[in-house]
Design a protein around this motif. Sequence first.
Motif, PDB file in Angstrom:
ATOM      1  N   ASP A   6       0.467  -1.468   0.198  1.00  0.00           N
ATOM      2  CA  ASP A   6      -0.151   0.274  -0.007  1.00  0.00           C
ATOM      3  C   ASP A   6       1.205   0.970   0.004  1.00  0.00           C
ATOM      4  OD1 ASP A   6      -2.447  -1.213   0.400  1.00  0.00           O
ATOM      5  OD2 ASP A   6      -2.393  -1.764   2.980  1.00  0.00           O
ATOM      6  N   TRP A   7       1.609   0.656   1.068  1.00  0.00           N
ATOM      7  CA  TRP A   7       2.899   2.146   0.756  1.00  0.00           C
ATOM      8  C   TRP A   7       3.404   2.675  -0.822  1.00  0.00           C
ATOM      9  CZ3 TRP A   7       1.986   5.908   4.394  1.00  0.00           C
ATOM     10  CH2 TRP A   7       2.466   5.850   5.949  1.00  0.00           C
ATOM     11  N   ILE A   8       4.106   1.413  -1.227  1.00  0.00           N
ATOM     12  CA  ILE A   8       4.406   2.058  -2.564  1.00  0.00           C
ATOM     13  C   ILE A   8       3.784   2.228  -3.495  1.00  0.00           C
ATOM     14  CG2 ILE A   8       5.322  -0.008  -4.862  1.00  0.00           C
ATOM     15  CD1 ILE A   8       6.874  -1.806  -2.081  1.00  0.00           C
ATOM     16  N   PRO A  55      -6.602  13.453   8.064  1.00  0.00           N
ATOM     17  CA  PRO A  55      -5.531  13.205   9.105  1.00  0.00           C
ATOM     18  C   PRO A  55      -3.663  13.787   7.758  1.00  0.00           C
ATOM     19  CG  PRO A  55      -7.128  11.971   7.048  1.00  0.00           C
ATOM     20  CD  PRO A  55      -7.458  12.654   8.032  1.00  0.00           C
ATOM     21  N   CYS A  56      -2.977  12.719   7.880  1.00  0.00           N
ATOM     22  CA  CYS A  56      -1.990  13.413   6.942  1.00  0.00           C
ATOM     23  C   CYS A  56      -2.559  13.199   5.452  1.00  0.00           C
ATOM     24  CB  CYS A  56      -0.723  11.527   6.513  1.00  0.00           C
ATOM     25  SG  CYS A  56       0.052  11.602   5.662  1.00  0.00           S
ATOM     26  N   HIS A  57      -1.945  14.636   4.871  1.00  0.00           N
ATOM     27  CA  HIS A  57      -2.246  14.543   3.637  1.00  0.00           C
ATOM     28  C   HIS A  57      -1.786  14.098   2.021  1.00  0.00           C
ATOM     29  CE1 HIS A  57      -3.856  18.752   4.239  1.00  0.00           C
ATOM     30  NE2 HIS A  57      -4.447  17.817   4.946  1.00  0.00           N
ATOM     31  N   ARG A  58      -0.277  13.212   2.980  1.00  0.00           N
ATOM     32  CA  ARG A  58       0.125  12.232   1.832  1.00  0.00           C
ATOM     33  C   ARG A  58      -0.997  10.384   1.965  1.00  0.00           C
ATOM     34  NH1 ARG A  58       4.148   8.123   1.005  1.00  0.00           N
ATOM     35  NH2 ARG A  58       4.760   8.394  -0.951  1.00  0.00           N
ATOM     36  N   CYS A  59      -1.110   9.919   3.200  1.00  0.00           N
ATOM     37  CA  CYS A  59      -1.896   8.487   3.020  1.00  0.00           C
ATOM     38  C   CYS A  59      -2.976   8.537   2.954  1.00  0.00           C
ATOM     39  CB  CYS A  59      -0.783   7.903   3.928  1.00  0.00           C
ATOM     40  SG  CYS A  59      -0.843   8.584   5.646  1.00  0.00           S
ATOM     41  N   TRP A  60      -3.765   9.928   3.732  1.00  0.00           N
ATOM     42  CA  TRP A  60      -4.762  10.209   4.072  1.00  0.00           C
ATOM     43  C   TRP A  60      -5.568   9.212   5.535  1.00  0.00           C
ATOM     44  CZ3 TRP A  60      -6.255  14.592   3.889  1.00  0.00           C
ATOM     45  CH2 TRP A  60      -6.379  15.411   2.315  1.00  0.00           C
ATOM     46  N   TYR A  74       1.471  16.059   7.520  1.00  0.00           N
ATOM     47  CA  TYR A  74       2.159  14.526   6.879  1.00  0.00           C
ATOM     48  C   TYR A  74       2.538  13.879   8.537  1.00  0.00           C
ATOM     49  CZ  TYR A  74       2.657  16.840   2.755  1.00  0.00           C
ATOM     50  OH  TYR A  74       2.947  17.952   1.646  1.00  0.00           O
ATOM     51  N   CYS A  75       2.147  12.304   8.453  1.00  0.00           N
ATOM     52  CA  CYS A  75       2.477  11.896   9.489  1.00  0.00           C
ATOM     53  C   CYS A  75       4.018  11.517   9.353  1.00  0.00           C
ATOM     54  CB  CYS A  75       1.690  10.282   9.551  1.00  0.00           C
ATOM     55  SG  CYS A  75       2.898   9.301   7.789  1.00  0.00           S
ATOM     56  N   PRO A  76       4.912  11.010  10.473  1.00  0.00           N
ATOM     57  CA  PRO A  76       6.000  11.072  10.265  1.00  0.00           C
ATOM     58  C   PRO A  76       6.418  10.017   9.276  1.00  0.00           C
ATOM     59  CG  PRO A  76       5.224  10.358  12.514  1.00  0.00           C
ATOM     60  CD  PRO A  76       4.296  10.274  12.077  1.00  0.00           C
ATOM     61  N   PHE A  77       5.991   8.938   8.938  1.00  0.00           N
ATOM     62  CA  PHE A  77       6.489   7.815   7.953  1.00  0.00           C
ATOM     63  C   PHE A  77       6.515   8.738   6.699  1.00  0.00           C
ATOM     64  CE2 PHE A  77       6.005   4.797   4.128  1.00  0.00           C
ATOM     65  CZ  PHE A  77       7.122   4.053   4.134  1.00  0.00           C
ATOM     66  N   CYS A  78       5.303   9.768   5.867  1.00  0.00           N
ATOM     67  CA  CYS A  78       5.294  10.021   4.352  1.00  0.00           C
ATOM     68  C   CYS A  78       6.437  11.285   4.664  1.00  0.00           C
ATOM     69  CB  CYS A  78       4.057  10.774   4.292  1.00  0.00           C
ATOM     70  SG  CYS A  78       2.865   9.363   4.154  1.00  0.00           S
ATOM     71  N   LYS A  79       5.956  11.999   6.093  1.00  0.00           N
ATOM     72  CA  LYS A  79       7.489  13.404   6.020  1.00  0.00           C
ATOM     73  C   LYS A  79       8.573  12.380   5.892  1.00  0.00           C
ATOM     74  CE  LYS A  79       8.670  16.967   8.376  1.00  0.00           C
ATOM     75  NZ  LYS A  79       8.454  18.196   9.609  1.00  0.00           N
TER      76      LYS A  79
HETATM   77 ZN   LIG Z   1       1.482   9.699   5.931  1.00  0.00          ZN
END
Ligand SMILES: [Zn+2]
Length: 304
Positions: A6-8, A55-60, A74-79
Motif C-alpha cells: 500500500d505504501w509503495i 489525517p496526513c495529506h499524503r497517505c490519508w 504529514y504523518c512521520p512516515f510520509c514526512k
Molecule cells: Zn502519511
Amino acid sequence: MLSTFDWIRRSQTGAELLATLRVGAGDEQIQIKEDDGPSSHETSIGPPLSALSSPCHRCWVYPRTRWPEQADLYCPFCKDILIKARKLGAVAQRAAVIWGFVNQLPKTGLVKQESPESPVLGTYLHDSKRFLLIIKQRRLRPWLQQLVLYHGTELKGLLQIFPTVGATSGICMGDVLCRAIHHESRFAMDQLRVRFYSAPYQLIRPHEREQKGILTFDASEFLSLLEMAKVFRTLVRPREQDMLYELLQLEDPTEVQFYWGRIQGLLDQEVKDMLTAWRIRQWPKTRVKLLYELTNYVVFDESH
Ligand SMILES: [Zn+2]
C-alpha cells in the motif's frame, strides 16, 4: 494498517518509490518484505476529514505529526519519505523499474550487493512469484545477462521494464506500477519474456508500441538488442548518431540515398561495416527508434 505494498502504491514519483523502499528497511539494507514493512510501527488511524482536522495529506490514513504550535501536514512516515525523496531525484532519474512475474523468484540479482558496482538500488519481494526491482538504468544488460545465464530456461514469466516517473510528468508512479501488474499475466508462463516501455505513459496505452513490434521480446532476443545498442553507443560518435537518426527517419528514398552517401565520408570504416552488416537502412523506423532508446540503458564500452 497499510501494508508495505500500500505504501509503495502511494509513491507519486520514482524518487518516492525508492525512498519508500529505503525507509521501509533502513538506509543500509534496501530490501523489504511484505510482512515487515514500514507500517509495522504505525498503529493509530488519523481523524476523519473535517473542516477542523484531517489525517496526513499524503497517505490519508495516519495522524499528522503534532507540534506544540501547529500540526504538520504529514504523518512521520510520509514526512520521512518526502525528505528522503528530495535527495533521491537524480538517482531515480537514472534508474529503471522492473516488475517481475515469474514461475519462481530468481536466486540471483534481487539483492543489493555491498559493492558500488551493484546494479540494484532497491527491492521488494511481493510473494513467491512477484518482485519489484529498481536498478541503475545503464546496468540493465549485465543484470539481465547474469539472470539468464544463471537460470537458463528454468526461469519463465514476464519482466516488465520501464522508467521511473519524474515530479513533472503528470502521471503517478504508483499508478504506473499498478498498470504493470494489470499486464503481468498476459502471456503463458512458457518462457522468459521482456516487455520494454521507454516512457511511463506507454503502460497506460501499450497497444501502439505492441502493434509496432517494439514492446515484447524473448529475453535472449532483448539481450541481443541491448548488445547492439552498446556497440552502437561505443562506436558511433554522438553527433554522428544524431545525423544517422535524422537520415533514417526520412521518408523520401532519393533523399535517403543522397544523405547516406554524404555521411559515409564521415564515418569510420568499422562503423560503416557494422551498419552495412546490420542492413540498418532497411530497418523499419520503429526499430531504429528502439535502438536509440536502448542506448540509454547501456554503458559506453571504455575497453574498446
Ligand atoms: Zn502519511
